[in-house]
Motif scaffolding. Structure first.
Motif, short mmCIF file in Angstrom:
data_model
loop_
_atom_site.label_atom_id
_atom_site.label_comp_id
_atom_site.label_asym_id
_atom_site.label_seq_id
_atom_site.Cartn_x
_atom_site.Cartn_y
_atom_site.Cartn_z
N ALA A 40 0.85 -1.19 0.00
CA ALA A 40 0.00 0.00 0.00
C ALA A 40 0.89 1.24 0.00
CB ALA A 40 -0.92 -0.01 1.21
N PRO A 41 0.37 2.37 -0.47
CA PRO A 41 1.18 3.60 -0.49
C PRO A 41 1.70 3.96 0.90
CG PRO A 41 -0.81 3.88 -1.78
CD PRO A 41 -0.94 2.56 -1.08
N GLY A 42 2.99 4.20 0.97
CA GLY A 42 3.60 4.59 2.23
C GLY A 42 3.85 3.45 3.19
N LYS A 43 3.59 2.23 2.76
CA LYS A 43 3.78 1.08 3.63
C LYS A 43 4.75 0.10 2.99
CE LYS A 43 -0.70 1.26 5.96
NZ LYS A 43 -1.89 0.47 6.37
N GLU A 44 5.29 -0.78 3.82
CA GLU A 44 6.19 -1.81 3.30
C GLU A 44 5.38 -2.93 2.65
OE1 GLU A 44 9.94 -1.29 6.40
OE2 GLU A 44 8.84 -3.18 6.30
N ARG A 45 6.06 -3.62 1.76
CA ARG A 45 5.43 -4.77 1.14
C ARG A 45 5.16 -5.84 2.19
NH1 ARG A 45 8.99 -7.05 -3.49
NH2 ARG A 45 10.32 -7.48 -1.69
N GLU A 46 4.01 -6.49 2.10
CA GLU A 46 3.65 -7.49 3.08
C GLU A 46 3.16 -8.76 2.41
OE1 GLU A 46 0.44 -6.28 5.64
OE2 GLU A 46 -0.95 -5.96 3.98
N PHE A 47 3.37 -9.84 3.10
CA PHE A 47 2.92 -11.16 2.65
C PHE A 47 1.41 -11.24 2.70
CE2 PHE A 47 2.76 -15.63 2.09
CZ PHE A 47 1.90 -16.14 3.04
N VAL A 48 0.82 -11.90 1.69
CA VAL A 48 -0.61 -12.12 1.66
C VAL A 48 -0.94 -13.61 1.72
CG1 VAL A 48 -2.74 -11.82 0.33
CG2 VAL A 48 -1.00 -10.01 0.34
N ALA A 49 -0.39 -14.38 0.78
CA ALA A 49 -0.71 -15.80 0.71
C ALA A 49 0.34 -16.50 -0.13
CB ALA A 49 -2.08 -16.02 0.10
N ALA A 50 0.45 -17.82 0.06
CA ALA A 50 1.39 -18.61 -0.72
C ALA A 50 0.88 -20.03 -0.85
CB ALA A 50 2.78 -18.59 -0.09
N ILE A 51 1.41 -20.71 -1.86
CA ILE A 51 0.99 -22.09 -2.12
C ILE A 51 2.19 -22.88 -2.60
CG2 ILE A 51 0.32 -21.54 -4.51
CD1 ILE A 51 -2.07 -23.48 -4.10
N THR A 52 2.30 -24.13 -2.16
CA THR A 52 3.41 -24.96 -2.58
C THR A 52 3.26 -25.38 -4.03
OG1 THR A 52 2.21 -26.81 -1.58
CG2 THR A 52 4.02 -25.85 -0.30
N TRP A 53 4.36 -25.95 -4.56
CA TRP A 53 4.37 -26.27 -5.98
C TRP A 53 3.28 -27.27 -6.36
CZ3 TRP A 53 5.23 -31.28 -7.61
CH2 TRP A 53 5.70 -32.17 -6.63
N HIS A 54 2.93 -28.17 -5.44
CA HIS A 54 1.92 -29.19 -5.72
C HIS A 54 0.53 -28.74 -5.31
CE1 HIS A 54 2.67 -29.79 -1.49
NE2 HIS A 54 3.89 -30.24 -1.74
N GLY A 55 0.44 -27.60 -4.63
CA GLY A 55 -0.86 -27.08 -4.25
C GLY A 55 -1.46 -27.63 -2.98
N ARG A 56 -0.74 -28.51 -2.31
CA ARG A 56 -1.33 -29.15 -1.13
C ARG A 56 -1.19 -28.31 0.14
NH1 ARG A 56 0.74 -33.93 -3.72
NH2 ARG A 56 2.68 -33.86 -2.54
N ASP A 57 -0.26 -27.38 0.14
CA ASP A 57 -0.06 -26.55 1.33
C ASP A 57 -0.23 -25.09 0.98
OD1 ASP A 57 2.50 -28.82 1.75
OD2 ASP A 57 0.83 -28.69 3.17
N THR A 58 -0.88 -24.36 1.86
CA THR A 58 -1.07 -22.93 1.68
C THR A 58 -0.77 -22.20 2.98
OG1 THR A 58 -3.42 -23.12 2.23
CG2 THR A 58 -2.85 -23.21 -0.11
N SER A 59 -0.54 -20.92 2.85
CA SER A 59 -0.29 -20.08 4.01
C SER A 59 -0.94 -18.72 3.76
CB SER A 59 1.22 -19.93 4.25
OG SER A 59 1.48 -19.08 5.34
#
Length: 126
Positions: A40-59
């Protein structure tokens, strides 16, 4: 040349939904864990979501858990971010990123991501 191209951003109202896409080219997509980050403007980049290569794990970041869903289609070299119940606080530029899976599963660590897209803007009005 590796490219990650985000799409699907836009201007929406509080409570609306958007689906972001990130199409990858010139890489073996199934070798990579994929992440979404935002800034966001004026803010640091932040993590939102991620997924493993096989799609079985998310965060997910706590701020989006239960509202956002990450998924991928390895046949289409594409990762998605379904965003529901959007809030003004979700307004940001959203970036997808690719991290080689052999580096391990550290979804929130932006330093492990080798490739980044140019971003797509999401604006949520109240």
């Amino acid at each position: 040349q590796v490219q990650l191209v985000e799409s699907g951003g836009g201007v929406v109202q509080t409570g609306d939904s958007l689906r972001l896409s990130c199409a990858a080219s010139a890489l073996t997509f199934s070798y990579f864990n994929m992440g979404w980050f935002r800034q966001a403007p004026g803010k640091e980049r932040e993590f939102v979501a991620a997924i493993t290569w096989h799609g079985r794990d998310t965060s997910y970041a706590d701020s989006v858990k239960g509202r956002f869903t990450i998924s991928r289609d390895n046949a289409k070299n594409t990762v998605y971010l379904q965003m529901n119940s959007l809030e003004p606080e979700d307004t940001a530029t959203y970036y997808c990123a690719a991290a080689l899976s052999y580096r391990g599963w550290e979804p929130r660590n932006s330093k492990i991501y080798e490739y980044w897209g140019q971003g797509t803007q999401v604006t949520v009005s109240s």
